[in-house]
Design a protein around this motif. Structure first.
Motif, PDB file in Angstrom:
ATOM      1  N   ALA A   2       0.832  -1.196   0.000  1.00 26.64           N
ATOM      2  CA  ALA A   2       0.000   0.000   0.000  1.00 26.64           C
ATOM      3  C   ALA A   2       0.864   1.241   0.000  1.00 26.64           C
ATOM      4  N   ILE A   3       0.261   2.319  -0.507  1.00 21.47           N
ATOM      5  CA  ILE A   3       1.027   3.562  -0.600  1.00 21.47           C
ATOM      6  C   ILE A   3       1.368   4.120   0.774  1.00 21.47           C
ATOM      7  N   ASP A   4       0.542   3.782   1.779  1.00 23.16           N
ATOM      8  CA  ASP A   4       0.844   4.248   3.136  1.00 23.16           C
ATOM      9  C   ASP A   4       2.138   3.642   3.662  1.00 23.16           C
ATOM     10  N   GLY A   5       2.460   2.428   3.207  1.00 25.69           N
ATOM     11  CA  GLY A   5       3.693   1.797   3.651  1.00 25.69           C
ATOM     12  C   GLY A   5       4.912   2.257   2.874  1.00 25.69           C
ATOM     13  N   ILE A   6       4.690   2.822   1.688  1.00 28.59           N
ATOM     14  CA  ILE A   6       5.814   3.286   0.871  1.00 28.59           C
ATOM     15  C   ILE A   6       6.289   4.658   1.324  1.00 28.59           C
ATOM     16  N   ILE A   7       5.343   5.564   1.573  1.00 28.66           N
ATOM     17  CA  ILE A   7       5.689   6.942   1.929  1.00 28.66           C
ATOM     18  C   ILE A   7       6.040   7.005   3.406  1.00 28.66           C
ATOM     19  N   THR A   8       7.245   7.484   3.690  1.00 25.27           N
ATOM     20  CA  THR A   8       7.714   7.613   5.075  1.00 25.27           C
ATOM     21  C   THR A   8       8.000   9.058   5.459  1.00 25.27           C
ATOM     22  N   ASP A   9       8.049   9.960   4.488  1.00 27.25           N
ATOM     23  CA  ASP A   9       8.329  11.359   4.799  1.00 27.25           C
ATOM     24  C   ASP A   9       7.145  11.964   5.550  1.00 27.25           C
ATOM     25  N   PRO A  10       7.385  12.681   6.652  1.00 27.64           N
ATOM     26  CA  PRO A  10       6.259  13.240   7.434  1.00 27.64           C
ATOM     27  C   PRO A  10       5.400  14.218   6.634  1.00 27.64           C
ATOM     28  N   ASN A  11       6.028  15.065   5.827  1.00 31.11           N
ATOM     29  CA  ASN A  11       5.259  16.038   5.047  1.00 31.11           C
ATOM     30  C   ASN A  11       4.368  15.345   4.023  1.00 31.11           C
ATOM     31  N   ALA A  18      -4.437  14.151   4.374  1.00 31.92           N
ATOM     32  CA  ALA A  18      -5.426  15.150   3.943  1.00 31.92           C
ATOM     33  C   ALA A  18      -6.162  14.684   2.698  1.00 31.92           C
ATOM     34  N   SER A  19      -5.456  13.987   1.815  1.00 34.12           N
ATOM     35  CA  SER A  19      -6.111  13.463   0.612  1.00 34.12           C
ATOM     36  C   SER A  19      -7.159  12.413   0.967  1.00 34.12           C
ATOM     37  N   HIS A  20      -6.835  11.542   1.916  1.00 30.76           N
ATOM     38  CA  HIS A  20      -7.814  10.538   2.357  1.00 30.76           C
ATOM     39  C   HIS A  20      -9.041  11.203   2.983  1.00 30.76           C
ATOM     40  N   ASP A  21      -8.805  12.222   3.818  1.00 29.83           N
ATOM     41  CA  ASP A  21      -9.933  12.910   4.457  1.00 29.83           C
ATOM     42  C   ASP A  21     -10.812  13.597   3.418  1.00 29.83           C
ATOM     43  N   THR A  22     -10.181  14.232   2.430  1.00 29.43           N
ATOM     44  CA  THR A  22     -10.957  14.909   1.388  1.00 29.43           C
ATOM     45  C   THR A  22     -11.762  13.908   0.573  1.00 29.43           C
ATOM     46  N   ARG A  23     -11.145  12.785   0.253  1.00 31.75           N
ATOM     47  CA  ARG A  23     -11.862  11.749  -0.507  1.00 31.75           C
ATOM     48  C   ARG A  23     -13.043  11.206   0.301  1.00 31.75           C
ATOM     49  N   ARG A  24     -12.823  10.975   1.580  1.00 31.78           N
ATOM     50  CA  ARG A  24     -13.903  10.463   2.430  1.00 31.78           C
ATOM     51  C   ARG A  24     -15.047  11.474   2.518  1.00 31.78           C
ATOM     52  N   GLN A  25     -14.687  12.756   2.660  1.00 36.62           N
ATOM     53  CA  GLN A  25     -15.717  13.790   2.738  1.00 36.62           C
ATOM     54  C   GLN A  25     -16.496  13.886   1.428  1.00 36.62           C
ATOM     55  N   ALA A  26     -15.797  13.745   0.290  1.00 39.76           N
ATOM     56  CA  ALA A  26     -16.483  13.796  -1.002  1.00 39.76           C
ATOM     57  C   ALA A  26     -17.430  12.615  -1.168  1.00 39.76           C
ATOM     58  N   LYS A  55     -19.284  22.712   2.482  1.00 40.12           N
ATOM     59  CA  LYS A  55     -18.295  23.622   3.069  1.00 40.12           C
ATOM     60  C   LYS A  55     -17.109  22.852   3.643  1.00 40.12           C
ATOM     61  N   LEU A  56     -17.414  21.719   4.282  1.00 42.93           N
ATOM     62  CA  LEU A  56     -16.314  20.904   4.803  1.00 42.93           C
ATOM     63  C   LEU A  56     -15.431  20.370   3.670  1.00 42.93           C
ATOM     64  N   LEU A  57     -16.079  19.976   2.574  1.00 45.14           N
ATOM     65  CA  LEU A  57     -15.315  19.476   1.432  1.00 45.14           C
ATOM     66  C   LEU A  57     -14.437  20.571   0.827  1.00 45.14           C
ATOM     67  N   ALA A  62      -9.104  23.015   0.034  1.00 41.79           N
ATOM     68  CA  ALA A  62      -8.164  24.130   0.181  1.00 41.79           C
ATOM     69  C   ALA A  62      -6.933  23.706   0.976  1.00 41.79           C
ATOM     70  N   GLN A  63      -7.172  22.946   2.047  1.00 38.61           N
ATOM     71  CA  GLN A  63      -6.037  22.458   2.831  1.00 38.61           C
ATOM     72  C   GLN A  63      -5.165  21.516   2.011  1.00 38.61           C
ATOM     73  N   LEU A  64      -5.801  20.664   1.207  1.00 39.93           N
ATOM     74  CA  LEU A  64      -5.049  19.724   0.381  1.00 39.93           C
ATOM     75  C   LEU A  64      -4.213  20.462  -0.666  1.00 39.93           C
ATOM     76  N   ARG A  65      -4.781  21.520  -1.261  1.00 39.44           N
ATOM     77  CA  ARG A  65      -4.008  22.300  -2.238  1.00 39.44           C
ATOM     78  C   ARG A  65      -2.782  22.939  -1.587  1.00 39.44           C
ATOM     79  N   GLY A  66      -2.965  23.494  -0.395  1.00 39.81           N
ATOM     80  CA  GLY A  66      -1.826  24.105   0.288  1.00 39.81           C
ATOM     81  C   GLY A  66      -0.738  23.096   0.615  1.00 39.81           C
TER      82      GLY A  66
END
Length: 258
Positions: A2-11, A18-26, A55-57, A62-66
């Protein structure tokens, strides 16, 4: 994996969260709209809830873009740092190769000096043995003396084959006549002085050659310019002659022949 296991950088992990949260909200918003049906026929509470989810989406987007912009800037900075580090590694590698080259050169010089000392020692020993065996020239001693001479000659050839021995230097007598202050120098100092004299002479000749070459190029350019001027003058003369032909014909008609 899974991609969660590949990415280790905190940023990047923050961006992924944030991408997962946005997808879940959508998905929640889409499911709610699909369950409600046409929004204009829904109740006021349902419309308010859908507006809240929208509004939450938008906030999550906006947070994901930043975060995405910050991650992109960080990746670009990392590329620059990697390129700088690669250049530094290349510079150090080149410096290491230069050191290896200098090491091999010095080893060759040391070997040449050692062979020179060995030649001197063997030559002295062979000369002494030849003097001692001159009174009783037995076959065995004669054979041993010949072998030592052969070895000495081979080592002398090795010494002569060194690079600095092959330089076309002027004879020692001529050099000492030009530089009498080196008369009392030893062999090594005299050789260094001769090489330095040869270098200075070659530099002077090279400078003179470059000056003559510049002068030659200037003369060639001047000659070319003069040829061009003469060619232009010929063209102008031809034009002048062509323009004067009608006047000449007019004079020939009006002036009677004598």
């Amino acid at each position: 994996m899974a991609i969660d296991g590949i990415i280790t950088d905190p940023n990047l992990a923050t961006v992924l969260g944030a991408s997962h949260d946005t997808r879940r909200q959508a998905l929640i918003l889409v499911d709610q709209i699909a369950a409600t049906g046409p929004i204009d026929k829904a109740s006021v509470d349902v419309q308010l809830e859908i507006s809240k989810q929208q509004k939450l989406l938008i906030t999550n987007l906006a947070q994901l873009r930043g975060l995405h912009r910050a991650a992109h800037i960080g990746a670009r900075q990392t590329k620059h740092e990697t390129a700088d580090a690669r250049q530094e590694v290349d510079r150090l590698h080149l410096q290491l190769q230069n050191l290896y080259y200098e090491q091999r050169h010095l080893q060759g010089e040391i070997a040449a000096c050692e062979s020179y000392k060995l030649v001197s020692a063997i030559t002295s020993d062979s000369t002494a043995q030849a003097e001692m065996s001159s009174d009783i020239p037995t076959p065995g001693e004669f054979k041993y003396d010949l072998t030592a001479n052969q070895l000495a000659r081979e080592l002398i050839e090795i010494k002569i084959s060194h690079t600095y021995q092959q330089l076309p230097l002027i004879p020692v007598e001529e050099f000492l006549a030009l530089n009498p202050d080196h008369t009392n120098d030893d062999e090594n100092a005299l050789m260094i002085a001769r090489i330095e004299h040869e270098r200075s002479e070659r530099e002077a000749l090279e400078q003179k050659r470059m000056e003559l070459l510049k002068r030659k190029q200037k003369l060639i350019a001047d000659n070319k310019k003069r040829k061009d001027d003469l060619a232009n003058l010929d063209k102008e003369l031809e034009k002048f002659i062509d323009a004067a032909k009608p006047i000449q014909k007019l004079f020939e008609k009006n002036v009677p022949a004598v």
